[in-house]
Design an enzyme around this catalytic site. Sequence first.
Site, PDB file in Angstrom:
ATOM      1  CB  CYS A  19       5.025 -62.847  31.854  1.00 50.57           C
ATOM      2  SG  CYS A  19       5.972 -61.788  30.717  1.00 50.57           S
TER       3      CYS A  19
ATOM      4  CG  HIS B 212      15.790 -55.386  29.943  1.00 47.54           C
ATOM      5  ND1 HIS B 212      15.007 -54.279  30.139  1.00 47.54           N
ATOM      6  CD2 HIS B 212      16.560 -55.091  28.865  1.00 47.54           C
ATOM      7  CE1 HIS B 212      15.281 -53.365  29.226  1.00 47.54           C
ATOM      8  NE2 HIS B 212      16.224 -53.836  28.445  1.00 47.54           N
TER       9      HIS B 212
ATOM     10  CG  HIS C   3      11.837 -54.135  25.782  1.00 46.79           C
ATOM     11  ND1 HIS C   3      12.893 -54.904  25.346  1.00 46.79           N
ATOM     12  CD2 HIS C   3      11.744 -54.342  27.112  1.00 46.79           C
ATOM     13  CE1 HIS C   3      13.428 -55.546  26.377  1.00 46.79           C
ATOM     14  NE2 HIS C   3      12.752 -55.222  27.456  1.00 46.79           N
TER      15      HIS C   3
ATOM     16  CB  CYS D 253       4.812 -57.779  25.228  1.00 48.27           C
ATOM     17  SG  CYS D 253       3.484 -58.326  26.338  1.00 48.27           S
TER      18      CYS D 253
ATOM     19  CD  GLU E 146       6.242 -50.989  28.119  1.00 38.89           C
ATOM     20  OE1 GLU E 146       5.075 -50.579  28.284  1.00 38.89           O
ATOM     21  OE2 GLU E 146       6.792 -51.800  28.890  1.00 38.89           O
TER      22      GLU E 146
ATOM     23  CB  THR F  46       3.151 -52.960  30.272  1.00 42.27           C
ATOM     24  OG1 THR F  46       4.493 -53.339  29.938  1.00 42.27           O
ATOM     25  CG2 THR F  46       2.420 -52.510  29.030  1.00 42.27           C
TER      26      THR F  46
ATOM     27  CG  ASN G 267       9.360 -57.366  35.534  1.00 43.15           C
ATOM     28  OD1 ASN G 267       9.453 -58.360  36.244  1.00 43.15           O
ATOM     29  ND2 ASN G 267       9.899 -57.325  34.325  1.00 43.15           N
TER      30      ASN G 267
ATOM     31  CB  SER H  32      12.694 -60.855  31.619  1.00 39.74           C
ATOM     32  OG  SER H  32      13.280 -60.018  32.599  1.00 39.74           O
TER      33      SER H  32
END
Length: 309
Positions: A12, A41, A74, A96, A126, A164, A224, A266
Amino acid sequence: MKIVLAQPRGFCAGVIRAVETVELALEQFGAPVYVRHEIVHNQHVVQDLRDKGALFVEELDEIPRSAVTIFSAHGVGKDVEDQARHQGLQVLDATCPLVSKVHNQGRQYAARGYQVILIGEPDHPEVIGTLGQIPAPVVVIRTEAQVAALTFAQDTSLAYITQTTLSVDDTHSLVEMLKRRYPKIIGPDTRDICYAVQNRQTAVRELCRKVDVVLVIGSPKSANSVTLRDIAEEAGTPSYLIADGGSVRRGWFDDKSSIGITAGASTPEAMVEDVLDTLKRIFPLEIENLPGREEHVHFRLPDGLIARQ
């Protein structure tokens, strides 16, 4: 074997920015540069940057005074920022921007006198960083049982924020439960969950309607990536979280005629290619791309770096 590739998948904008931050720092300042925590990660990304001269540490005490230091995507707490200033470190903040947005939301709610509730995994970097950015007590919840156990009075001024990288569905259900218990609670729309996370979750749901088994390429440390695997399982499609082609097992595909492949935010595209190369050694492949949302988001580099021409 039919292979369907999810769209979008992999890196991303926040991860691209973080990785580019380390690469540019190495080019502009020379090795070594120090990175607090894994920049993202993914073991392959981290090892590639380590090979180029990045040194990854968990604590700033491990970093020499005045050294070039990068904060991971993070985010970090105020105490880490203060320690970096005290040590005279030359900091490049790769947090981010969408995580920074959550920090700002939390601080604004706290400044207005709200008790902040953070929906997230308590041990995730995070969440730890977000807690350290809000100068007030914050309650972290992750399950419906934890929502049910809250003991705030009905007249308490409450506000919620979210990690997030959670599942949009999970977050929505927790927010709705909070609103039923505390009708006056305020907070951002669940659409504030990272756009890339939402897009990849939407894509994996569509993927599950078209394939017999799903491979999610990513790290078990990546929230994620784990969520993508869980979504596929919840849809009734066998799903496996793998780091690369070396993790593939032939027995997963017995009596299967189609495989869906996606990758966490990631995960570099090289790992998708690695998995495809492994599958090609097992059986002939027919590869197609699942139509999906195209992403054109770009985040500005941290101050102190010069972008490549």
